[in-house]
Design a protein around this motif. Structure first.
Motif, PDB file in Angstrom:
ATOM      1  N   PRO A  14       0.835  -1.201   0.000  1.00  0.00           N
ATOM      2  CA  PRO A  14       0.000   0.000   0.000  1.00  0.00           C
ATOM      3  C   PRO A  14       0.872   1.254   0.000  1.00  0.00           C
ATOM      4  O   PRO A  14       2.070   1.188   0.252  1.00  0.00           O
ATOM      5  N   GLU A  15       0.242   2.390  -0.249  1.00  0.00           N
ATOM      6  CA  GLU A  15       0.975   3.663  -0.239  1.00  0.00           C
ATOM      7  C   GLU A  15       1.612   3.936   1.118  1.00  0.00           C
ATOM      8  O   GLU A  15       2.668   4.541   1.200  1.00  0.00           O
ATOM      9  N   THR A  16       0.959   3.493   2.188  1.00  0.00           N
ATOM     10  CA  THR A  16       1.487   3.712   3.536  1.00  0.00           C
ATOM     11  C   THR A  16       1.675   2.363   4.215  1.00  0.00           C
ATOM     12  O   THR A  16       0.789   1.885   4.915  1.00  0.00           O
ATOM     13  N   PRO A  17       2.835   1.717   4.010  1.00  0.00           N
ATOM     14  CA  PRO A  17       3.065   0.423   4.653  1.00  0.00           C
ATOM     15  C   PRO A  17       3.363   0.591   6.147  1.00  0.00           C
ATOM     16  O   PRO A  17       3.599   1.703   6.622  1.00  0.00           O
ATOM     17  N   GLY A  18       3.315  -0.513   6.871  1.00  0.00           N
ATOM     18  CA  GLY A  18       3.690  -0.501   8.275  1.00  0.00           C
ATOM     19  C   GLY A  18       2.563  -0.193   9.229  1.00  0.00           C
ATOM     20  O   GLY A  18       2.792  -0.028  10.422  1.00  0.00           O
ATOM     21  N   LEU A  19       1.339  -0.104   8.730  1.00  0.00           N
ATOM     22  CA  LEU A  19       0.194   0.161   9.588  1.00  0.00           C
ATOM     23  C   LEU A  19      -0.600  -1.123   9.802  1.00  0.00           C
ATOM     24  O   LEU A  19      -0.578  -2.022   8.961  1.00  0.00           O
ATOM     25  N   LEU A  20      -1.309  -1.198  10.907  1.00  0.00           N
ATOM     26  CA  LEU A  20      -2.254  -2.295  11.126  1.00  0.00           C
ATOM     27  C   LEU A  20      -3.509  -1.940  10.337  1.00  0.00           C
ATOM     28  O   LEU A  20      -4.326  -1.137  10.761  1.00  0.00           O
ATOM     29  N   MET A  21      -3.605  -2.494   9.143  1.00  0.00           N
ATOM     30  CA  MET A  21      -4.698  -2.149   8.243  1.00  0.00           C
ATOM     31  C   MET A  21      -5.661  -3.323   8.153  1.00  0.00           C
ATOM     32  O   MET A  21      -5.420  -4.272   7.413  1.00  0.00           O
ATOM     33  N   GLY A  22      -6.717  -3.260   8.920  1.00  0.00           N
ATOM     34  CA  GLY A  22      -7.779  -4.248   8.839  1.00  0.00           C
ATOM     35  C   GLY A  22      -8.884  -3.676   7.985  1.00  0.00           C
ATOM     36  O   GLY A  22      -8.845  -3.729   6.769  1.00  0.00           O
ATOM     37  N   ARG A  23      -9.850  -3.045   8.632  1.00  0.00           N
ATOM     38  CA  ARG A  23     -10.949  -2.408   7.891  1.00  0.00           C
ATOM     39  C   ARG A  23     -10.496  -1.103   7.257  1.00  0.00           C
ATOM     40  O   ARG A  23     -11.113  -0.615   6.316  1.00  0.00           O
ATOM     41  N   THR A  24      -9.405  -0.504   7.793  1.00  0.00           N
ATOM     42  CA  THR A  24      -8.847   0.701   7.186  1.00  0.00           C
ATOM     43  C   THR A  24      -8.295   0.299   5.825  1.00  0.00           C
ATOM     44  O   THR A  24      -7.580  -0.684   5.711  1.00  0.00           O
ATOM     45  N   ASP A  25      -8.662   1.039   4.820  1.00  0.00           N
ATOM     46  CA  ASP A  25      -8.200   0.667   3.488  1.00  0.00           C
ATOM     47  C   ASP A  25      -7.197   1.697   3.003  1.00  0.00           C
ATOM     48  O   ASP A  25      -7.195   2.836   3.457  1.00  0.00           O
ATOM     49  N   GLY A  32       3.099  -2.594  -6.575  1.00  0.00           N
ATOM     50  CA  GLY A  32       2.475  -3.683  -5.827  1.00  0.00           C
ATOM     51  C   GLY A  32       1.448  -4.429  -6.661  1.00  0.00           C
ATOM     52  O   GLY A  32       1.372  -5.663  -6.632  1.00  0.00           O
ATOM     53  N   ILE A  33       0.679  -3.686  -7.420  1.00  0.00           N
ATOM     54  CA  ILE A  33      -0.308  -4.317  -8.309  1.00  0.00           C
ATOM     55  C   ILE A  33       0.407  -5.126  -9.384  1.00  0.00           C
ATOM     56  O   ILE A  33       0.046  -6.269  -9.673  1.00  0.00           O
ATOM     57  N   ALA A  34       1.457  -4.562  -9.973  1.00  0.00           N
ATOM     58  CA  ALA A  34       2.221  -5.267 -11.012  1.00  0.00           C
ATOM     59  C   ALA A  34       2.843  -6.550 -10.460  1.00  0.00           C
ATOM     60  O   ALA A  34       2.866  -7.578 -11.145  1.00  0.00           O
ATOM     61  N   ALA A  35       3.327  -6.503  -9.219  1.00  0.00           N
ATOM     62  CA  ALA A  35       3.901  -7.710  -8.607  1.00  0.00           C
ATOM     63  C   ALA A  35       2.842  -8.794  -8.435  1.00  0.00           C
ATOM     64  O   ALA A  35       3.116  -9.983  -8.642  1.00  0.00           O
ATOM     65  N   CYS A  36       1.632  -8.402  -8.090  1.00  0.00           N
ATOM     66  CA  CYS A  36       0.543  -9.380  -7.959  1.00  0.00           C
ATOM     67  C   CYS A  36       0.189  -9.994  -9.316  1.00  0.00           C
ATOM     68  O   CYS A  36      -0.008 -11.205  -9.422  1.00  0.00           O
ATOM     69  N   LEU A  53     -11.703  -5.049  -0.245  1.00  0.00           N
ATOM     70  CA  LEU A  53     -10.966  -3.854   0.163  1.00  0.00           C
ATOM     71  C   LEU A  53     -10.130  -3.396  -1.029  1.00  0.00           C
ATOM     72  O   LEU A  53      -9.607  -4.221  -1.790  1.00  0.00           O
ATOM     73  N   HIS A  54      -9.995  -2.100  -1.194  1.00  0.00           N
ATOM     74  CA  HIS A  54      -9.350  -1.549  -2.398  1.00  0.00           C
ATOM     75  C   HIS A  54      -7.969  -2.139  -2.641  1.00  0.00           C
ATOM     76  O   HIS A  54      -7.596  -2.412  -3.783  1.00  0.00           O
ATOM     77  N   ARG A  55      -7.202  -2.351  -1.587  1.00  0.00           N
ATOM     78  CA  ARG A  55      -5.838  -2.837  -1.779  1.00  0.00           C
ATOM     79  C   ARG A  55      -5.801  -4.246  -2.359  1.00  0.00           C
ATOM     80  O   ARG A  55      -4.826  -4.624  -2.999  1.00  0.00           O
ATOM     81  N   SER A  56      -6.843  -5.046  -2.181  1.00  0.00           N
ATOM     82  CA  SER A  56      -6.890  -6.357  -2.840  1.00  0.00           C
ATOM     83  C   SER A  56      -7.722  -6.296  -4.127  1.00  0.00           C
ATOM     84  O   SER A  56      -7.392  -6.952  -5.112  1.00  0.00           O
ATOM     85  N   HIS A  57      -8.766  -5.492  -4.113  1.00  0.00           N
ATOM     86  CA  HIS A  57      -9.640  -5.367  -5.276  1.00  0.00           C
ATOM     87  C   HIS A  57      -8.887  -4.831  -6.489  1.00  0.00           C
ATOM     88  O   HIS A  57      -9.066  -5.326  -7.611  1.00  0.00           O
ATOM     89  N   ALA A  58      -8.033  -3.837  -6.290  1.00  0.00           N
ATOM     90  CA  ALA A  58      -7.280  -3.246  -7.408  1.00  0.00           C
ATOM     91  C   ALA A  58      -6.373  -4.284  -8.062  1.00  0.00           C
ATOM     92  O   ALA A  58      -6.299  -4.373  -9.290  1.00  0.00           O
ATOM     93  N   ALA A  59      -5.700  -5.080  -7.251  1.00  0.00           N
ATOM     94  CA  ALA A  59      -4.852  -6.139  -7.812  1.00  0.00           C
ATOM     95  C   ALA A  59      -5.706  -7.188  -8.514  1.00  0.00           C
ATOM     96  O   ALA A  59      -5.350  -7.676  -9.594  1.00  0.00           O
ATOM     97  N   GLY A  60      -6.839  -7.537  -7.914  1.00  0.00           N
ATOM     98  CA  GLY A  60      -7.739  -8.512  -8.535  1.00  0.00           C
ATOM     99  C   GLY A  60      -8.249  -8.048  -9.889  1.00  0.00           C
ATOM    100  O   GLY A  60      -8.316  -8.832 -10.838  1.00  0.00           O
TER     101      GLY A  60
END
Length: 189
Positions: A14-25, A32-36, A53-60
């Protein structure tokens, strides 16, 4: 019975790594998308799912476009809800409380957050509903660990031994049954 291939792919960075991102998207970065997409290219999948969640949906979406597959959304594959800790860096959370959580996330969930057993229950239900065809699920580290617990029986300490960094692909061979079981077929960072 030969089982079926189940591939679990952690979303890209994500743009801001290192956070506990559960429901926070958070928005994923293009790399990252290209790597997926690169991880998914030669899997021979017939079904593609993302947590929503956007961070998985965008890669999907990008994987679906590259492979010519429709993307299905299943919110049961979303990350653990970290409650009051959601969206915060670990350094901003009480160290003792965080340590108790990592030691036993079911007995010590974050305030307002989800218990580990609830995550395992929803991921287990999602697995039970899968048709036995080669499937790729773009998901999150916690959901991947919940699947390993449900399918392979790993305990909590064993699950933290898996390095599931961004864009990591976990491949399993799954057999139907009560409960279903699986064998790890690959782990590709």
């Amino acid at each position: 019975m030969s089982g079926f291939a189940l591939h679990l792919l952690r979303h890209g960075a994500p743009e801001t790594p290192g956070l506990l991102m559960g429901r926070t998207d958070g928005a994923p970065i293009a790399e990252g998308i290209a790597a997926c997409v690169a991880q998914a290219r030669d899997l021979g999948i017939e079904r593609l799912i993302a947590s929503g969640l956007h961070r998985s949906h965008a890669a999907g979406e990008a994987i679906g476009a590259a492979l010519g597959l429709p993307l299905l959304i299943d919110p049961r594959w979303r990350e653990l809800d970290f409650g009051d800790w959601d969206g915060k860096a670990a350094s901003a959370i009480d160290r003792d409380a965080l340590g108790r959580f990592w030691d036993d996330p079911d007995a010590n969930p974050p305030a307002g957050g989800e218990r580990w057993s609830a995550l395992v229950a929803r991921v287990s239900a999602a697995i039970a509903d899968l048709p036995p065809v080669p499937t790729l699920i773009v998901t999150h580290g916690g959901a991947m660990r919940a699947a390993l617990h449900a399918l392979c029986g790993f305990d909590q300490r064993q699950l933290w031994a898996f390095d599931l960094s961004y864009s990591t692909l976990l491949s399993l061979r799954v057999w139907r049954g009560e409960p279903p079981s699986a064998q790890i077929a690959g782990l590709t960072p």
